[in-house]
Design an enzyme around this catalytic site. Sequence first.
Site, PDB file in Angstrom:
ATOM      1  N   HIS A  39      -9.357  -3.499   2.254  1.00 34.37           N
ATOM      2  CA  HIS A  39      -9.802  -4.213   3.355  1.00 34.37           C
ATOM      3  C   HIS A  39     -11.483  -4.175   4.436  1.00 34.37           C
ATOM      4  CE1 HIS A  39      -5.367  -4.711   4.131  1.00 34.37           C
ATOM      5  NE2 HIS A  39      -5.324  -3.183   4.352  1.00 34.37           N
ATOM      6  N   ASP A  44       0.110  -4.014   6.684  1.00 34.21           N
ATOM      7  CA  ASP A  44      -0.427  -5.528   5.779  1.00 34.21           C
ATOM      8  C   ASP A  44       0.727  -6.339   6.292  1.00 34.21           C
ATOM      9  OD1 ASP A  44      -2.583  -4.207   5.579  1.00 34.21           O
ATOM     10  OD2 ASP A  44      -2.163  -3.401   3.487  1.00 34.21           O
ATOM     11  N   HIS A 100      -7.530   1.895  -0.930  1.00 37.13           N
ATOM     12  CA  HIS A 100      -5.901   0.806  -0.680  1.00 37.13           C
ATOM     13  C   HIS A 100      -7.404   0.223   0.835  1.00 37.13           C
ATOM     14  CE1 HIS A 100      -2.846  -1.120   1.452  1.00 37.13           C
ATOM     15  NE2 HIS A 100      -3.118  -0.703   2.686  1.00 37.13           N
ATOM     16  N   GLU A 101      -7.889   0.482   2.332  1.00 37.44           N
ATOM     17  CA  GLU A 101      -8.634   0.854   3.029  1.00 37.44           C
ATOM     18  C   GLU A 101      -9.733   0.582   3.100  1.00 37.44           C
ATOM     19  OE1 GLU A 101      -7.161   0.759   5.066  1.00 37.44           O
ATOM     20  OE2 GLU A 101      -4.743   1.737   5.182  1.00 37.44           O
TER      21      GLU A 101
END
Length: 255
Positions: free
Chosen positions: A13, A103, A9-10
Amino acid sequence: MIFTIVFIHEMGHAIAAHRFKWRIHKIELLPFGGVAEVEDVGNRPFHEELIVIVAGPLQHIWMMLLSYVLVHFSFWTSTDHHLFIWHNIMILCFNLIPVLPLDGGRLVQLWCTYRFPYVEALKYSRWASGTVLAVMILLSANWFPYHLNLWVVLTFLVLMNYLEWKQRYYRYMRFLMARRSSTYENHMRETILVRDSIPLREAMKQIKRGHYHMFNVFQLQTGKSLMIEEKEMLQLLFTKKKPHVPLSYFFSGRL
């Protein structure tokens, strides 16, 4: 399993930020989630920040689809599959809660900066984040009073929102400083009507992200007005170091 999901997930980004040549400060993986700290001066194009924000949640879609494929193989059991899907859904839903720095909170803040002047946008997004967080705390106290992990997460969110509020002036000044070196190539033009009696600091609070401004400074007594470019206003703010004095102090000889 949770570590892997949060890491991907990170990295979503981070990869999106790297694609747009943003400066990536650090990526923290915490026991209850992760935080990717990237360059944030408030002057990047809206579409870039939107892509960087949603790049994290989008990773859960392909991970869950992959799990449906892997469940047909012996090394990925049905138990693994259901647990993996559950963790993905929980992490995705949690990250979409409109609380900073999640988010969902960043999406709300991005929308506010699109609609309102930058200072007002930060204030509205902080209020929205704080309100939702207060509701979460009240619900948690009523339904899960002894859920230790939940209270650790809520404490972290309270701390982050406090830092967001504490650093509001620094963040605003960093936004203005970044505009001094901006090229304004893709910025929309907008005229701001201000009286010559208002302080320079208050006039600058009307600046919007994604816009380049012309300040129409008018004198109420005489009806005269003067068009001043944003770059000149920024120059006055940072060189004269008198943000509290009225605009008439700077432009009295030109009005």
